[in-house]
Scaffold this motif. Structure first.
Motif, PDB file in Angstrom:
ATOM      1  N   ILE A 117       5.150  12.083  -2.335  1.00 26.71           N
ATOM      2  CA  ILE A 117       3.721  12.354  -2.181  1.00 26.71           C
ATOM      3  C   ILE A 117       3.099  11.337  -1.221  1.00 26.71           C
ATOM      4  O   ILE A 117       2.390  11.689  -0.287  1.00 26.71           O
ATOM      5  N   VAL A 118       3.410  10.061  -1.436  1.00 30.52           N
ATOM      6  CA  VAL A 118       2.854   9.005  -0.576  1.00 30.52           C
ATOM      7  C   VAL A 118       3.364   9.155   0.858  1.00 30.52           C
ATOM      8  O   VAL A 118       2.591   9.094   1.811  1.00 30.52           O
ATOM      9  N   CYS A 119       4.660   9.379   0.999  1.00 32.33           N
ATOM     10  CA  CYS A 119       5.285   9.365   2.333  1.00 32.33           C
ATOM     11  C   CYS A 119       5.110  10.657   3.113  1.00 32.33           C
ATOM     12  O   CYS A 119       5.476  10.731   4.278  1.00 32.33           O
ATOM     13  N   SER A 120       4.536  11.675   2.487  1.00 31.46           N
ATOM     14  CA  SER A 120       4.312  12.924   3.226  1.00 31.46           C
ATOM     15  C   SER A 120       3.081  12.804   4.120  1.00 31.46           C
ATOM     16  O   SER A 120       2.901  13.595   5.039  1.00 31.46           O
ATOM     17  N   GLU A 121       2.249  11.820   3.864  1.00 33.74           N
ATOM     18  CA  GLU A 121       1.044  11.611   4.672  1.00 33.74           C
ATOM     19  C   GLU A 121       1.306  10.580   5.756  1.00 33.74           C
ATOM     20  O   GLU A 121       1.592   9.421   5.444  1.00 33.74           O
ATOM     21  N   GLU A 122       1.207  10.989   7.018  1.00 34.70           N
ATOM     22  CA  GLU A 122       1.445  10.057   8.116  1.00 34.70           C
ATOM     23  C   GLU A 122       0.520   8.848   8.053  1.00 34.70           C
ATOM     24  O   GLU A 122       0.916   7.732   8.378  1.00 34.70           O
ATOM     25  N   LYS A 127      -0.245   2.913   7.202  1.00 34.09           N
ATOM     26  CA  LYS A 127      -0.809   1.838   6.376  1.00 34.09           C
ATOM     27  C   LYS A 127       0.300   0.980   5.779  1.00 34.09           C
ATOM     28  O   LYS A 127       0.180  -0.248   5.730  1.00 34.09           O
ATOM     29  N   LEU A 128       1.361   1.626   5.314  1.00 33.33           N
ATOM     30  CA  LEU A 128       2.474   0.882   4.707  1.00 33.33           C
ATOM     31  C   LEU A 128       3.190   0.011   5.740  1.00 33.33           C
ATOM     32  O   LEU A 128       3.571  -1.117   5.447  1.00 33.33           O
ATOM     33  N   VAL A 129       3.364   0.549   6.958  1.00 30.68           N
ATOM     34  CA  VAL A 129       4.056  -0.206   8.013  1.00 30.68           C
ATOM     35  C   VAL A 129       3.219  -1.403   8.470  1.00 30.68           C
ATOM     36  O   VAL A 129       3.756  -2.450   8.803  1.00 30.68           O
ATOM     37  N   SER A 130       1.893  -1.259   8.440  1.00 29.80           N
ATOM     38  CA  SER A 130       1.049  -2.352   8.941  1.00 29.80           C
ATOM     39  C   SER A 130       0.486  -3.247   7.830  1.00 29.80           C
ATOM     40  O   SER A 130      -0.217  -4.212   8.118  1.00 29.80           O
ATOM     41  N   ALA A 131       0.798  -2.929   6.577  1.00 22.65           N
ATOM     42  CA  ALA A 131       0.275  -3.730   5.456  1.00 22.65           C
ATOM     43  C   ALA A 131       0.684  -5.195   5.593  1.00 22.65           C
ATOM     44  O   ALA A 131       1.795  -5.498   6.013  1.00 22.65           O
ATOM     45  N   ALA A 134       1.763  -7.502  -0.320  1.00 25.76           N
ATOM     46  CA  ALA A 134       2.353  -6.628  -1.339  1.00 25.76           C
ATOM     47  C   ALA A 134       1.249  -5.887  -2.076  1.00 25.76           C
ATOM     48  O   ALA A 134       1.420  -4.724  -2.464  1.00 25.76           O
ATOM     49  N   ASP A 135       0.103  -6.542  -2.268  1.00 30.41           N
ATOM     50  CA  ASP A 135      -1.017  -5.890  -2.958  1.00 30.41           C
ATOM     51  C   ASP A 135      -1.473  -4.638  -2.214  1.00 30.41           C
ATOM     52  O   ASP A 135      -1.796  -3.620  -2.836  1.00 30.41           O
ATOM     53  N   GLU A 136      -1.514  -4.713  -0.874  1.00 29.28           N
ATOM     54  CA  GLU A 136      -1.916  -3.545  -0.077  1.00 29.28           C
ATOM     55  C   GLU A 136      -0.946  -2.390  -0.315  1.00 29.28           C
ATOM     56  O   GLU A 136      -1.360  -1.241  -0.429  1.00 29.28           O
ATOM     57  N   ILE A 137       0.335  -2.713  -0.363  1.00 30.76           N
ATOM     58  CA  ILE A 137       1.354  -1.684  -0.562  1.00 30.76           C
ATOM     59  C   ILE A 137       1.203  -1.057  -1.952  1.00 30.76           C
ATOM     60  O   ILE A 137       1.199   0.160  -2.101  1.00 30.76           O
ATOM     61  N   LEU A 138       1.045  -1.882  -2.968  1.00 26.60           N
ATOM     62  CA  LEU A 138       0.854  -1.370  -4.335  1.00 26.60           C
ATOM     63  C   LEU A 138      -0.372  -0.478  -4.407  1.00 26.60           C
ATOM     64  O   LEU A 138      -0.345   0.579  -5.045  1.00 26.60           O
ATOM     65  N   ALA A 139      -1.441  -0.870  -3.735  1.00 28.62           N
ATOM     66  CA  ALA A 139      -2.693  -0.100  -3.763  1.00 28.62           C
ATOM     67  C   ALA A 139      -2.490   1.302  -3.164  1.00 28.62           C
ATOM     68  O   ALA A 139      -3.028   2.285  -3.690  1.00 28.62           O
ATOM     69  N   ILE A 140      -1.706   1.402  -2.108  1.00 24.64           N
ATOM     70  CA  ILE A 140      -1.451   2.705  -1.472  1.00 24.64           C
ATOM     71  C   ILE A 140      -0.712   3.626  -2.447  1.00 24.64           C
ATOM     72  O   ILE A 140      -1.049   4.789  -2.585  1.00 24.64           O
ATOM     73  N   PHE A 141       0.272   3.076  -3.157  1.00 23.38           N
ATOM     74  CA  PHE A 141       1.002   3.886  -4.134  1.00 23.38           C
ATOM     75  C   PHE A 141       0.125   4.238  -5.334  1.00 23.38           C
ATOM     76  O   PHE A 141       0.221   5.335  -5.877  1.00 23.38           O
ATOM     77  N   GLU A 142      -0.734   3.321  -5.742  1.00 26.45           N
ATOM     78  CA  GLU A 142      -1.590   3.580  -6.897  1.00 26.45           C
ATOM     79  C   GLU A 142      -2.660   4.617  -6.593  1.00 26.45           C
ATOM     80  O   GLU A 142      -3.048   5.379  -7.470  1.00 26.45           O
ATOM     81  N   GLU A 143      -3.140   4.668  -5.349  1.00 27.89           N
ATOM     82  CA  GLU A 143      -4.142   5.668  -4.957  1.00 27.89           C
ATOM     83  C   GLU A 143      -3.659   7.077  -5.218  1.00 27.89           C
ATOM     84  O   GLU A 143      -4.417   7.951  -5.590  1.00 27.89           O
ATOM     85  N   VAL A 144      -2.377   7.282  -4.983  1.00 26.57           N
ATOM     86  CA  VAL A 144      -1.801   8.626  -5.045  1.00 26.57           C
ATOM     87  C   VAL A 144      -1.489   9.034  -6.474  1.00 26.57           C
ATOM     88  O   VAL A 144      -1.535  10.199  -6.825  1.00 26.57           O
ATOM     89  N   ASN A 145      -1.131   8.060  -7.306  1.00 24.84           N
ATOM     90  CA  ASN A 145      -0.660   8.400  -8.654  1.00 24.84           C
ATOM     91  C   ASN A 145      -1.746   8.284  -9.696  1.00 24.84           C
ATOM     92  O   ASN A 145      -2.567   7.465  -9.687  1.00 24.84           O
TER      93      ASN A 145
END
Length: 145
Positions: A117-122, A127-131, A134-145
């Motif tokens: 779900i997270v990785c289907s959105e370019e 955002k993940l590549v430029s984070a 670690a908090d930024e990365i966790l936040a991206i995954f938490e937004e989706v779930n």
């Protein structure tokens, strides 16, 4: 996705990797170091890659063990490695995000669907590549779930 599965200490930012094998070994070693899997799981991850590439498109690879590697999984966990310069996974496929997974019982299916779900959105990939944390990365995954 529960925090226990993707924890801050399982995230490695700004890695520089020279080969697909090095990338898979590092992805697996985080899982080993954090107690999710036995060391033999890394060989099963490499074996899986020989059978079929774990490159998923969109700069993402999801290294994981073979069907018979379940005995080496102690608990479900995820390792996450950001490789801004990319690592070549063959056939012109460049990977900038490595997501190693170990699933106990059938939990890997839930883990995979959350990642998909997270990785289907370019936009999420960028955002993940430029984070920068670690908090930024966790936040991206938490937004989706």
């Amino acid at each position: 996705m529960s925090k226990a599965i993707l924890a801050k200490e399982n995230i490695l930012l700004n890695a520089s990797l020279g080969s697909k094998e090095e990338a898979i070994r590092l992805t697996g070693s985080i899982l080993v170091d954090k107690g999710y899997v036995a060391a033999d799981y890394i060989e099963k991850m490499l074996e899986r890659e020989e059978l079929t590439s774990t490159y998923m498109g969109n700069f993402v690879a999801i290294p994981h063990g073979t069907e018979d590697s379940k005995a080496y999984v102690m608990e479900s966990g995820i390792s996450f490695i950001q490789v801004p310069q990319g690592v070549d996974f063959g056939n012109g496929n460049i990977v900038k995000l490595l997501i190693g997974i170990a699933g106990k019982d059938n939990e890997h299916l839930d883990i995979l669907s959350s990642i998909a779900i997270v990785c289907s959105e370019e936009e999420n990939i960028e955002k993940l590549v430029s984070a920068k944390s670690a908090d930024e990365i966790l936040a991206i995954f938490e937004e989706v779930n």
